[in-house]
Design an enzyme around this catalytic site. Structure first.
Site, short mmCIF file in Angstrom:
data_model
loop_
_atom_site.label_atom_id
_atom_site.label_comp_id
_atom_site.label_asym_id
_atom_site.label_seq_id
_atom_site.Cartn_x
_atom_site.Cartn_y
_atom_site.Cartn_z
N ARG A 59 0.88 -1.18 0.00
CA ARG A 59 0.00 0.00 0.00
C ARG A 59 0.91 1.22 0.00
O ARG A 59 1.66 1.45 0.96
CB ARG A 59 -0.91 0.00 1.22
CG ARG A 59 -1.53 1.35 1.47
CD ARG A 59 -2.70 1.31 2.41
NE ARG A 59 -3.85 0.72 1.77
CZ ARG A 59 -5.09 0.81 2.24
NH1 ARG A 59 -5.32 1.45 3.36
NH2 ARG A 59 -6.08 0.26 1.59
N HIS A 78 -6.97 1.13 -6.77
CA HIS A 78 -7.24 0.25 -5.63
C HIS A 78 -7.91 -1.02 -6.16
O HIS A 78 -9.09 -1.28 -5.90
CB HIS A 78 -8.14 0.98 -4.63
CG HIS A 78 -8.17 0.35 -3.27
ND1 HIS A 78 -7.43 -0.76 -2.93
CD2 HIS A 78 -8.86 0.70 -2.14
CE1 HIS A 78 -7.67 -1.07 -1.66
NE2 HIS A 78 -8.53 -0.20 -1.16
N GLN A 105 -9.86 -3.64 -3.93
CA GLN A 105 -11.17 -3.16 -3.51
C GLN A 105 -12.20 -3.49 -4.58
O GLN A 105 -13.29 -4.02 -4.28
CB GLN A 105 -11.12 -1.65 -3.27
CG GLN A 105 -12.44 -1.06 -2.82
CD GLN A 105 -12.88 -1.62 -1.49
OE1 GLN A 105 -12.13 -1.58 -0.52
NE2 GLN A 105 -14.11 -2.14 -1.41
N ASP A 162 -17.03 7.25 -2.09
CA ASP A 162 -15.79 7.10 -1.30
C ASP A 162 -15.51 8.47 -0.68
O ASP A 162 -16.11 9.48 -1.08
CB ASP A 162 -14.66 6.64 -2.24
CG ASP A 162 -13.32 6.43 -1.53
OD1 ASP A 162 -13.32 6.29 -0.29
OD2 ASP A 162 -12.28 6.40 -2.21
N CYS A 181 -16.41 1.83 -0.09
CA CYS A 181 -15.26 0.98 0.21
C CYS A 181 -14.85 1.05 1.68
O CYS A 181 -14.14 0.17 2.16
CB CYS A 181 -14.09 1.34 -0.69
SG CYS A 181 -13.59 3.05 -0.56
N ARG A 213 -13.48 -8.40 0.76
CA ARG A 213 -12.06 -8.11 0.55
C ARG A 213 -11.25 -9.37 0.84
O ARG A 213 -10.34 -9.72 0.09
CB ARG A 213 -11.61 -6.97 1.48
CG ARG A 213 -12.06 -5.58 1.09
CD ARG A 213 -11.45 -5.13 -0.23
NE ARG A 213 -10.00 -5.11 -0.18
CZ ARG A 213 -9.26 -4.12 0.32
NH1 ARG A 213 -9.85 -3.05 0.81
NH2 ARG A 213 -7.93 -4.17 0.30
N1 NVA Z 1 -9.71 6.83 -1.73
C1 NVA Z 1 -9.42 6.37 -0.41
C2 NVA Z 1 -9.68 4.91 -0.29
C3 NVA Z 1 -9.45 4.34 1.07
C4 NVA Z 1 -9.68 2.86 1.12
C5 NVA Z 1 -7.97 6.70 -0.05
O1 NVA Z 1 -7.10 6.53 -0.90
O2 NVA Z 1 -7.73 7.14 1.07
N1 CP Z 2 -11.22 -0.08 1.88
C1 CP Z 2 -9.96 -0.12 2.37
O1 CP Z 2 -8.97 -0.32 1.64
O2 CP Z 2 -9.88 0.05 3.71
P1 CP Z 2 -8.55 0.28 4.57
O3 CP Z 2 -7.98 1.62 4.14
O4 CP Z 2 -9.00 0.28 5.99
O5 CP Z 2 -7.59 -0.82 4.27
#
Ligand code: NVA
Ligand code: CP
Length: 309
Positions: free
Chosen positions: A107, A134, A137, A228, A268, A296
Site C-alpha cells: 500500500r 485500488h 477493492q 468514497d 469501500c 475483501r
Molecule cells: N480513496 C481512499 C480509499 C481508502 C480505502 C484513499 O485513498 O484514502
Molecule cells: N477499503 C480499504 O482499503 O480500507 P482500509 O484503508 O482500511 O484498508
C-alpha cells in the site's frame, strides 16, 4: 472457468482479462459460500510480506486473516519499519523480500512505487492501494455486486464523489467486464483523463459505456450507487476546501430516490458519515458496505491462491 494466473502481478484492474477476473471471482464465491476447510490449506508454508506506507483497517486485517485461513503466514511491515524509499531503495526491498516471501502486497503513495516493486520482485506483487488505483477493492466490489445482482455485464453503476484511486479502478474494471459506469464529480475533481481515455478504449470491445459528468442527475436509474471519501489518504491538507466544493456530491435520500428502486449502495470504507454518505443511508437494507468489507478477504484469498498456490 479457468485461467492460469501463477506468478502474475495484480497492480491494475487492467492487468487481468475478463476471463481471468471471472476465474478469481468464481474461486472467491466458493470460498465465501463453502468456507475454508481445515484440510485444504492451499498456501501452507507460504508467506505474504505486507508493505504499508499508509494506514489501513480492512486491507491489513483481510490479508492477514486471509493468509491464516489459507494455511500461510503474513508479516506486517508498518510505514516506519522499512521506510520505503528512504532507508533503502525500492529495488533492493523488492529483491530482498522476494528471497523470503512468496507474495508481496504493498500500500503506497505513488503508483510508480508499486510498479517498481513489481519490476524487481521475483514473486507476485499485489497493489493494496496506490494514489492511482485500488484494484483489490474493486475485485471485492465485483464479488459483492455479483452476489446481489447476479451479473456485471450491462449493469448501470454510478460513482459519486472524488475522481480518485477507487474511481479509476472502478472505471477500468467496469470497462473490462462490460458494466456501464457513470462517474459524477465536482468540476476539477474528475478522474484522470488518461484513465477515462483508456477505459473508453477497453469498453469499446465489451459493450460497456463509461461516462464522466459533473451533473448529479446522471445518477438517474442507477442500479449500483458507489461513493468514497472526498479527501483520500495524503490529501489531509485539502479537507476543508473539499468539504465546501463536494457538498452536493454524496449519496443521500435524494440520490437514492433518483436511482433504480432496487439499487444497491456501496462504499469501500472508511466512511465519513455526514459527508459523502449519511449514516442512515449507509444502513438501508440495500446497503452492502459490510459485505464489501468481508469480500475483501475472500476476493484476495482467491487472488493469492491463483497467483501463488
Ligand atoms: N480513496 C481512499 C480509499 C481508502 C480505502 C484513499 O485513498 O484514502
Ligand atoms: N477499503 C480499504 O482499503 O480500507 P482500509 O484503508 O482500511 O484498508
Amino acid at each position: 472457468m479457468t485461467a492460469d494466473l501463477k506468478g502474475r502481478n495484480f497492480i491494475s484492474m487492467l492487468d487481468f482479462s475478463k476471463e481471468e477476473i471471472l476465474t478469481v471471482l468464481d474461486t472467491a464465491k466458493r470460498m465465501r459460500t463453502e468456507g475454508y476447510g481445515a484440510e485444504s490449506l492451499p498456501l501452507k508454508g507460504k508467506t505474504l510480506a505486507m508493505v504499508f506506507q499508509k494506514p489501513s483497517l480492512r486491507t491489513r486485517v483481510s490479508f492477514e486473516t486471509g493468509m491464516t485461513k489459507l494455511g500461510g503466514h503474513a508479516i506486517y511491515l508498518a510505514p516506519s519499519d522499512i521506510s520505503l524509499g528512504k532507508r533503502e531503495i525500492t529495488e533492493d526491498i523488492a529483491i530482498v523480500l522476494s528471497r523470503y516471501a512468496d507474495i508481496i502486497m504493498a500500500r503506497v503513495f505513488g503508483h510508480d512505487v508499486v510498479d517498481e516493486l513489481a519490476k524487481y520482485a521475483t514473486v507476485p506483487v499485489i497493489n493494496g492501494l496506490s494514489d492511482f488505483e485500488h484494484p483489490c477493492q474493486v475485485l471485492a466490489d465485483f464479488q459483492t455486486i455479483l452476489e446481489r445482482k447476479g451479473r456485471l455485464e450491462g449493469l448501470k453503476a454510478c460513482y459519486i464523489g472524488d475522481g480518485n484511486n477507487v474511481a479509476h479502478s472502478l472505471m477500468f474494471g467496469a470497462a473490462r467486464m462490460g458494466m456501464h459506469m457513470t462517474i459524477i464529480t465536482p468540476p476539477g475533481y474528475e478522474p484522470k483523463q488518461e484513465v477515462a481515455k483508456r477505459s473508453i478504449e477497453v469498453a469499446a470491445s465489451t459493450g460497456s459505456k463509461i461516462t464522466v459528468s459533473n451533473d448529479l442527475s446522471a445518477a438517474a436509474g442507477a442500479e449500483v450507487l458507489y461513493t468514497d471519501v472526498w479527501a483520500s489518504m495524503g490529501q489531509e491538507g485539502e479537507v476543508a476546501q473539499r468539504k465546501k466544493l463536494f457538498t452536493k456530491y454524496r449519496i443521500d435520500a435524494e440520490t437514492v430516490s433518483m436511482a433504480n428502486p432496487d439499487a444497491i449502495i456501496l462504499h469501500c470504507l472508511p466512511a465519513h458519515y455526514g459527508e459523502e454518505i449519511d449514516y442512515r443511508t449507509s444502513r438501508l437494507p440495500n446497503s452492502v458496505i459490510f459485505d464489501q468489507a468481508e469480500n475483501r478477504m475472500h476476493a484476495q484469498n482467491a487472488l493469492m491462491v491463483h497467483l501463488a498456490g
